[in-house]
Design an enzyme around this catalytic site. Structure first.
Site, PDB file in Angstrom:
ATOM      1  CD  GLN A   1      -2.607   1.032   2.480  1.00  0.00           C
ATOM      2  OE1 GLN A   1      -2.622  -0.088   3.236  1.00  0.00           O
ATOM      3  NE2 GLN A   1      -3.497   2.234   2.647  1.00  0.00           N
TER       4      GLN A   1
ATOM      5  CG  ASP B   1       3.087 -12.577   7.547  1.00  0.00           C
ATOM      6  OD1 ASP B   1       2.830 -13.678   7.659  1.00  0.00           O
ATOM      7  OD2 ASP B   1       3.299 -11.741   6.667  1.00  0.00           O
TER       8      ASP B   1
ATOM      9  CB  VAL C   1      10.331  -5.185  -1.011  1.00  0.00           C
ATOM     10  CG1 VAL C   1      11.636  -5.562  -0.551  1.00  0.00           C
ATOM     11  CG2 VAL C   1       9.305  -4.568   0.210  1.00  0.00           C
TER      12      VAL C   1
END
Length: 868
Positions: free
Chosen positions: A585, A724, A589
């Protein structure tokens, strides 16, 4: 549940309009009802070949509705081998359709007509109709077995269409009635066809491998014309082209490929036609790069643009970096520099003998022109507003222009009003929640397990208290309606042993998050005198992906980031772009090579290469137009990352923050992420010897898992919650070195690992603990749960997703079984290579009660002992 979905559907449309727009279609996520049952599709957009009576007209063919006589029914009975009757839907624009639903005529028990079988035809322009076939070439779809149940069928492959026809089929004469729904999302690419040479055949070890576009819906002779197919089906090919996402298909199925021997000019020409003139920003091409088989991504692409009748004289050229090191398939992003065009012709030049594509997508903004499009030509299709004698391509006159502008202004005011109402309701809801917290304080006492040693864990003092479990709030919306047996939190809390008055377990998060189909309620409370985490005890860093990198206790962050940033400014000119690893968003990378990085490093860190060689690094780049909050979070993340120094955590090396775009430069390991690394290897054994595949021993698997536990032990000692943890977020270096990172969410490769809630929040539910999914509670204990899943992935060589036999909805329902704790919950099975002692570690990580789960220090010690 359907009614609740219909209620929130306008809100989803609004969020969709104001949110980020992407051209990448994920068939696993693109499954929204398009408006037959919700009413968004108007009556005038539903037509039929005939009707039995006015009360069984086409407009009554809406799924799960009982208006009229309860369904659409054709005038005549359906005969074998007859396709005269159909129900047609006009979606008014192109849509990507992945799922269809059908139902018969029930009418409160009066009706009993339904279609046992049916076919689907579709059209993008209203004139050329295409018969849908599945990937095995079958046209007939199994329908209903009674008049009331809804039968959902996945369309494999999905279709891109504006018009869809349901055509009942029968092997004998019978009366049929139908109610239907379409599921999918808007086709934002705007692509209506691509023309390309037909795919070719490779001989591999004496066996033919076909790279034809097997689902292309245009004409295929020597070339493919006026159709769409596998390059737009939303499925990216695997690294190894001999394998496929699809069962029972041939090797090479996912790719369309060509050999340079057939193209003396050295390139393959693909022409793309779009629905209207658009302002193009990027084109993404998913390419195979198995160079050991003489397959590489394209060397250069030259694109020509046509906005009106003629092609532009000056083409656009782009040359990606040729990769002779990493054989992984990848997306290559081509900047189209805001060219205006309704058609595009691209020459893809060979870099080796073979070139293979599995997906091509476009990002664009629709160009605004003061002309109308010709209405679609339909045989017995929907009515149009064109009057006899009208010219369908005439320009809009001034009066129509004023009307159009007035309508647009009205729509904008309505959207603004809706946004204001939504924001007001959220503020009001928060006020009610605070009031309810004060009421519950009299009934509940619970400890937040906030211990005095919040900032560090002493390895030298085993008797010192363990690090506390810090919670972070997750403010995604409720995804299932409250069931009729919903109980007030204060009543529920007394029934749960983990959260009883006598329990010392941590309190539930203050944000009411989700209630699944299992009807598990949520609660909101805190201990007297202890602040709620949601009141600013937690700093949630957005990161460039839009997700949280780590959930960091605010006090811990103050301790870590009180000094200046302990990393140096790195010259941007010394960074060389290699490929995009992912995007989110707030930024991207990139994989880059950095020259002279050794001069910018601390004395306690060194690279395993000579000083004059470039270093492979990951560069997290914040978009220049990112909002103020995202910029502040990015700078906070830099401060925190600069203090993280552990051999099993990805290290922040340098920054570029003197000018936009802001960048942080981190390590990148040469063997990529653990998921892809293991999927390219096999366990040691006879089978691996026969296939001549690279292997990894069980000892090395345990060694890598132990390193992950060690890195998480370090993070938990600082009370960091990763949120995560998975093999996709662990990078592999030389000699099986592992370092924990956070790139997984931003990569298209792993979009299927994340579950999108109402089109907004994206969560790795197959790795999340039950309390994280149901209660929004993220702690070190939930990271321990995720570690158990990561350990399972590692010992299965990442050959399948966790709970691959369950759908996303069933995974969520399974968390309800953990909540109820009636011994009906499903656990991941013991991997073949996994000894009982290691599987016991996994099961301990998945204990229902968070206090009974082991700490990362205990997991690390147990894994070390299992290797002796």
């Amino acid at each position: 549940m359907k009614r609740q979905w219909d209620k929130h559907f306008p809100l989803l449309i609004l969020l969709y309009l104001v949110g980020d727009v992407t051209s990448q279609v994920n068939p696993g996520v693109c499954r929204y009802p398009l408006g037959m049952s919700g009413g968004q599709i108007q009556d005038e957009d539903i037509s039929a070949s005939s009707q039995w009576s006015e009360s069984t007209a086409a407009r009554y063919g809406r799924l799960d509705f009982e208006e009229g006589d309860g369904a659409w029914c054709p005038e005549r009975t359906v005969e074998p081998d007859s396709l005269k009757e159909f129900l047609q839907i006009d979606l008014r624009s192109l849509h990507f359709i992945t799922l269809v639903g059908t139902q018969g005529r029930h009418a409160g028990g009066i009706g009993n007509e339904f279609a046992q079988m049916y076919k689907i035809k579709y059209s993008r322009d209203g004139s050329r109709w295409i018969s849908w076939r599945n990937r095995q070439g079958k046209q007939v779809i199994e329908g209903n077995r009674n008049a009331y149940d809804i039968m959902l069928k996945d369309l494999e492959p999905p279709i891109i269409a504006r018009f869809v026809r349901f055509m009942p089929v029968s092997d004998h004469s019978m009366n049929v009635c139908m109610r239907v729904e379409l599921y999918g999302c808007e086709w934002l690419d705007g692509l209506v066809s691509y023309n390309a040479p037909a795919g070719e055949q490779m001989s591999l070890e004496g066996q033919p491998v076909h790279f034809n576009d097997s689902v292309y819906d245009g004409a295929v002779i020597n070339s493919m014309t006026e159709g769409l197919g596998q390059l737009t089906d939303g499925m990216c090919g695997l690294d190894d082209f001999t394998h496929s996402h699809v069962y029972n298909v041939w090797p090479g199925y996912d790719y369309v490929g060509w050999t340079n021997e057939s193209f003396p000019n050295g390139y393959v020409e693909i022409m793309f036609e779009f629905d209207r003139t658009r302002n193009f920003t990027t084109m993404k091409v998913h390419c195979n790069n198995m160079f050991t088989r003489h397959i590489k991504a394209f060397r250069q692409v030259v694109c020509y643009f046509r906005s009106e009748a003629d092609w532009e004289a000056t083409p656009l050229s782009f040359s990606p970096v040729v990769d002779d090191v990493n054989p992984s398939a990848r997306f290559i992003t081509v900047s189209l520099a805001n060219h205006m065009a309704s058609a595009m012709k691209c020459h893809f030049y060979f870099a080796d003998t073979w070139m293979m594509f599995s997906e091509i997508t476009f990002q664009s903004d629709t160009a605004m022109y003061n002309t109308t499009l010709a209405p679609p030509k339909t045989g017995s299709g929907p009515p149009t507003s064109t009057q006899p004698g009208d010219d369908p391509t005439h320009k809009i006159d001034d009066s129509n222009t004023r009307i159009l502008i007035g309508c647009l202004v009205a729509i904008i005011f309505i959207l603004v009003a809706i946004i204001v109402i939504i924001l007001w309701r959220q503020v009001w809801q928060k006020m009610l929640e605070k009031a309810s917290r004060r009421m519950l304080d009299d009934e509940l006492t619970a400890s937040l397990s906030l211990q005095s040693e919040t900032f560090a864990y002493s390895h030298n003092n085993p008797s010192s208290s363990a690090p506390s479990e810090q919670e972070s709030s997750s403010t995604y919306e409720r995804i299932f309606p409250l069931g009729p047996d919903y109980q007030e939190p204060s009543r529920l809390i007394r029934k749960l042993p983990e959260f009883s008055h006598s329990s010392e377990e941590a309190a539930l998060t203050s944000t009411v998050v989700a209630v699944t189909a299992s009807k598990a309620p949520t609660a909101t409370f805190a201990q007297d005198g202890v602040p709620h985490y949601a009141e600013a005890d937690i700093v949630n860093l957005q990161g460039v992906t839009g997700g949280n990198t780590y959930a960091v206790p605010a006090l811990t962050m103050d301790l870590l980031s009180g000094k200046d940033v302990a990393v140096e400014e790195f010259p941007r000119k010394l960074l060389t772009f290699k490929e995009k690893l992912g995007e989110g968003q707030f930024g991207e990378v990139h994989l880059c090579e950095a020259e002279g990085m050794q001069e910018f490093m601390d004395e306690d860190f060194s690279f395993d290469i000579s000083d004059n060689q470039p270093v492979l690094v990951a560069v997290k780049m914040l978009r220049a137009d990112a909002n103020k909050n995202a910029r502040n979070d990015f700078l906070k993340e830099i401060k925190i990352m600069s203090r993280l120094k552990d051999p099993n955590i990805i290290r922040l090396l340098a920054v570029c923050i003197c000018s936009d775009p802001l960048c942080m430069i981190t390590e990148y390991m040469e063997n990529g992420d653990l998921n892809q690394f293991l999927s390219r290897h096999e366990p040691e054994g006879q089978l691996a010897l026969i296939s001549n595949a690279p292997t990894v021993s069980y000892g090395n698997l345990c060694y890598m898992a132990t390193q992950i536990a060690s890195g998480m032990r370090y993070l938990s000692s600082l009370n960091f919650v990763h949120r995560d943890l998975a093999t996709r977020n662990c990078l592999v270096g030389k000699n099986y070195t592992i370092k924990i990172a956070d790139f997984g969410m931003s990569r298209n490769l792993y979009s299927g690992d994340y579950y999108r809630i109402q089109g907004r929040a994206v969560l790795p539910i197959r790795w999340m603990s039950w309390e994280s999914i149901l209660l929004g509670k993220f702690t070190t204990a939930s990271d321990v749960w995720a570690f158990g899943v990561t350990l399972w992935e590692t010992l299965t060589f990442c050959n399948e997703q966790p709970y691959s036999q369950l759908t996303d909805e069933q995974v969520i329902e399974n968390t309800g079984e953990f909540f109820r704790d009636q011994k009906r919950q499903v656990y991941l099975p013991q991997p073949v290579l996994c000894p009982d002692s290691v599987y016991k570690i996994m099961l301990n990580c998945w204990r229902r009660n968070t206090k009974e789960r082991p700490s990362f220090q205990e997991i690390h010690r147990a894994l070390l002992e299992s290797q002796t």
